[in-house]
Design a protein around this motif. Structure first.
Motif, short mmCIF file in Angstrom:
data_model
loop_
_atom_site.label_atom_id
_atom_site.label_comp_id
_atom_site.label_asym_id
_atom_site.label_seq_id
_atom_site.Cartn_x
_atom_site.Cartn_y
_atom_site.Cartn_z
N ASN A 207 0.82 -1.21 0.00
CA ASN A 207 0.00 0.00 0.00
C ASN A 207 0.85 1.26 0.00
O ASN A 207 0.60 2.22 0.72
CB ASN A 207 -0.97 0.02 1.19
N ARG A 208 1.88 1.23 -0.81
CA ARG A 208 2.78 2.36 -0.95
C ARG A 208 3.18 2.46 -2.42
O ARG A 208 2.98 1.53 -3.19
CB ARG A 208 4.06 2.13 -0.13
N ALA A 209 3.76 3.56 -2.81
CA ALA A 209 4.34 3.63 -4.15
C ALA A 209 5.46 2.59 -4.26
O ALA A 209 6.03 2.16 -3.25
CB ALA A 209 4.88 5.02 -4.42
N TYR A 304 9.95 10.50 3.83
CA TYR A 304 9.31 9.98 5.03
C TYR A 304 9.92 10.65 6.27
O TYR A 304 11.08 11.07 6.27
CB TYR A 304 9.44 8.47 5.11
N GLU A 420 4.46 8.09 -9.77
CA GLU A 420 3.49 7.70 -8.74
C GLU A 420 3.34 8.80 -7.69
O GLU A 420 4.27 9.58 -7.45
CB GLU A 420 3.94 6.42 -8.05
N TRP A 421 2.16 8.81 -7.07
CA TRP A 421 1.87 9.74 -5.99
C TRP A 421 1.65 8.97 -4.69
O TRP A 421 1.14 7.86 -4.69
CB TRP A 421 0.61 10.55 -6.28
N GLU A 422 2.02 9.62 -3.59
CA GLU A 422 1.67 9.11 -2.26
C GLU A 422 1.07 10.25 -1.45
O GLU A 422 1.55 11.39 -1.51
CB GLU A 422 2.91 8.59 -1.51
N PHE A 424 -0.15 10.79 2.62
CA PHE A 424 -0.25 10.25 3.96
C PHE A 424 -1.04 11.20 4.85
O PHE A 424 -0.80 12.40 4.86
CB PHE A 424 1.14 10.01 4.56
N GLU A 432 3.23 6.59 8.46
CA GLU A 432 3.27 6.64 6.99
C GLU A 432 3.32 5.23 6.36
O GLU A 432 4.21 4.90 5.60
CB GLU A 432 4.46 7.49 6.52
N ASN A 434 0.20 3.89 5.04
CA ASN A 434 -0.95 3.71 4.16
C ASN A 434 -1.09 4.89 3.21
O ASN A 434 -1.38 6.02 3.62
CB ASN A 434 -2.23 3.58 5.01
N ASN A 435 -0.87 4.62 1.95
CA ASN A 435 -1.02 5.63 0.91
C ASN A 435 -2.50 5.79 0.58
O ASN A 435 -3.14 4.87 0.06
CB ASN A 435 -0.24 5.20 -0.34
N TYR A 437 -3.80 8.21 -1.40
CA TYR A 437 -3.92 9.12 -2.55
C TYR A 437 -5.14 8.81 -3.41
O TYR A 437 -5.82 9.73 -3.89
CB TYR A 437 -2.65 9.04 -3.40
#
Length: 464
Positions: A207-209, A304, A420-422, A424, A432, A434-435, A437
């Motif tokens: 669940n991240r880039a 982060y 990609e975008w994130e 938080f 940090e 769970n993305n 977006y």
């Protein structure tokens, strides 16, 4: 100008994460001398770097300008000493100035420290034992441990200075940068202690880039390739091996921190013994934060929180109340104008930061910054493999864009990775993990943050 202008003792370490300072609530070590600065002054809880890598951060601090302006975007770039810096301006106004310890901005010709009456620096990263120093252009090896030697040289300069003039002393430690080598005094420290692992130690990067999973900074997989002494015994299971590697890494790291703490204590004791406490601004910070097993990583680079946030302690009894902290947003680009402000020097146009003098006095201006802009430029460096990205952080959210390419000398794309975008939600997800977006309920927040991100990019002139 009056000789009563404050002295400035600017102490900076390399890669000292705020998680390893007891004044920031460390679960893993004690730093009583650094705590003295916090207890007698202010602790900033939201001090951020503009580019979380050593040389670029140092260039930002010196110049008061972002990486794309001062020319040091990556570790391959050397600092052009012909540009304006705050030490030059302090020196021209009558300050005695000295730079001792880790420079890490190139040396020789226009890359030597400028604006200093005296400089004595480590070449490149420097080494921990019997380090070579370059003193005003001349190389010599000094027996001893680098943190202690740097302090010895700093104290000697303070003793030899002209007492009738204010001083700027930049005492910059190599530690606790890797490869972590403790001094003999602390070689067995924590030997019988089990250091607790961070909450995110077992992060699986879901669940991240894709950038998080692609990074080559894992304690279990990547650290032994860089530093073989952290290779776990073969008979251990993967989980046991990861814990073994963490314990050996973090103990060496904390031993190096303890040496810094004790040597900072020597500096503070000197100021007290010489009656200089009231007239001297003392700052302790690091060039960026560091992952101490957080997300299973060592090193920095990402936006982060653990690498974005810098520890920042400041003491000046004449203006700063004792034992306070502040949540106001401060950046490393703000240091240069702050030093000039205290010295009574007008802040020139090229500087992009703002003085934090009123902030640390407890009077945060109504229009003070409530968001910060970050950019990491070293796309897929061969050792750590972190994607280039930029982003914006507010008090509640962080938006990061991995823009997916690095331009070659010809202007064509050299290396491509996913764009990609994130996003938080720092209130609901402070670690940090769970993305959010792509979630519908955050669509308006995404739109507002993208607008703010572009506003900040235009403001600082980073528009490529």
């Amino acid at each position: 100008m009056s000789a009563k202008r404050p002295n400035i003792l600017f102490i900076m370490s390399d890669d000292h994460g705020y998680q390893a300072m007891s004044c920031y609530g460390s679960r893993i070590n004690e730093t009583p001398n650094l705590d003295r600065i916090a207890n007698e002054g202010i602790r900033l809880n939201n001090c951020f770097c503009t580019n979380s890598i050593c040389a670029p951060s140092r260039a930002v601090i010196l110049s008061g300008a972002y990486s794309h302006v001062n020319g040091v975007k990556t570790l391959k770039d050397s600092f052009d000493g012909r540009q304006m810096t705050f030490p030059k301006l302090l020196q021209a106004s009558g300050y005695q100035t000295a730079m001792i310890g880790k420079w890490h901005l190139g040396h020789g010709g226009d890359h030597d420290p400028t604006g200093f009456d005296y400089w004595n620096i480590l070449p490149g990263q420097g080494i921990y034992r019997d380090p070579e120093f370059i003193e005003m252009g001349l190389k010599r090896t000094i027996p001893g441990y680098v943190t202690t030697v740097t302090t010895d040289l700093s104290l000697q300069w303070l003793q030899d200075r002209d007492n009738s003039r204010p001083f700027l002393l930049m005492c910059h430690y190599k530690a606790p940068h890797g490869p972590w080598q403790p001094d003999e005094k602390h070689a067995e420290l924590y030997e019988d202690v089990d250091i607790p692992v961070p909450i995110t130690f077992y992060d699986d990067y879901s669940n991240r880039a894709s950038a998080a999973a692609a990074a080559k900074m894992r304690i279990d997989r990547d650290l032994p390739k860089r530093i073989p002494k952290y290779t776990a015994p073969q008979e251990l299971s993967p989980e046991e091996a990861k814990k073994w590697q963490y314990q050996h890494f973090i103990k060496d790291y904390l031993r190096c921190v303890t040496s810094i703490d004790e040597n900072v204590g020597r500096m503070l004791d000197y100021l007290k013994e010489e009656g200089l406490e009231e007239d001297t601004i003392v700052i302790y910070t690091s060039d960026q934060g560091f992952y101490l097993g957080d997300h299973g990583w060592y090193d920095k680079r990402f936006m982060y929180e653990e690498s974005l946030r810098m520890p920042f302690l400041m003491r000046y009894p004449k203006e700063i109340p004792a034992g306070v902290d502040s949540d106001a947003f401060v950046m490393n680009v703000d240091l240069a104008p702050t030093f000039l402000d205290y010295a009574g020097i007008p802040i020139p146009e090229p500087l992009q930061g703002d003085s934090i003098r009123e902030v640390v006095r407890g009077h945060v201006p109504q229009d003070w910054q409530t968001s910060v802009y970050y950019r990491y430029w070293m796309h897929l460096d061969p050792v750590h493999g972190v994607y280039s990205h930029y982003g914006v952080r507010t008090d509640k959210y962080k938006l990061i864009y991995y823009y997916g390419e690095a331009l070659g000398a010809s202007g064509t794309t050299d290396i491509s990775t996913p764009k990609e975008w994130e996003l938080f939600d720092l209130v609901k997800d402070p670690h940090e993990l769970n993305n959010v977006y792509a979630l519908d309920e955050y669509s308006s927040i995404v739109a507002a943050l993208k607008t703010e991100l572009e506003r900040l990019r235009l403001k600082v002139g980073d528009v490529d």
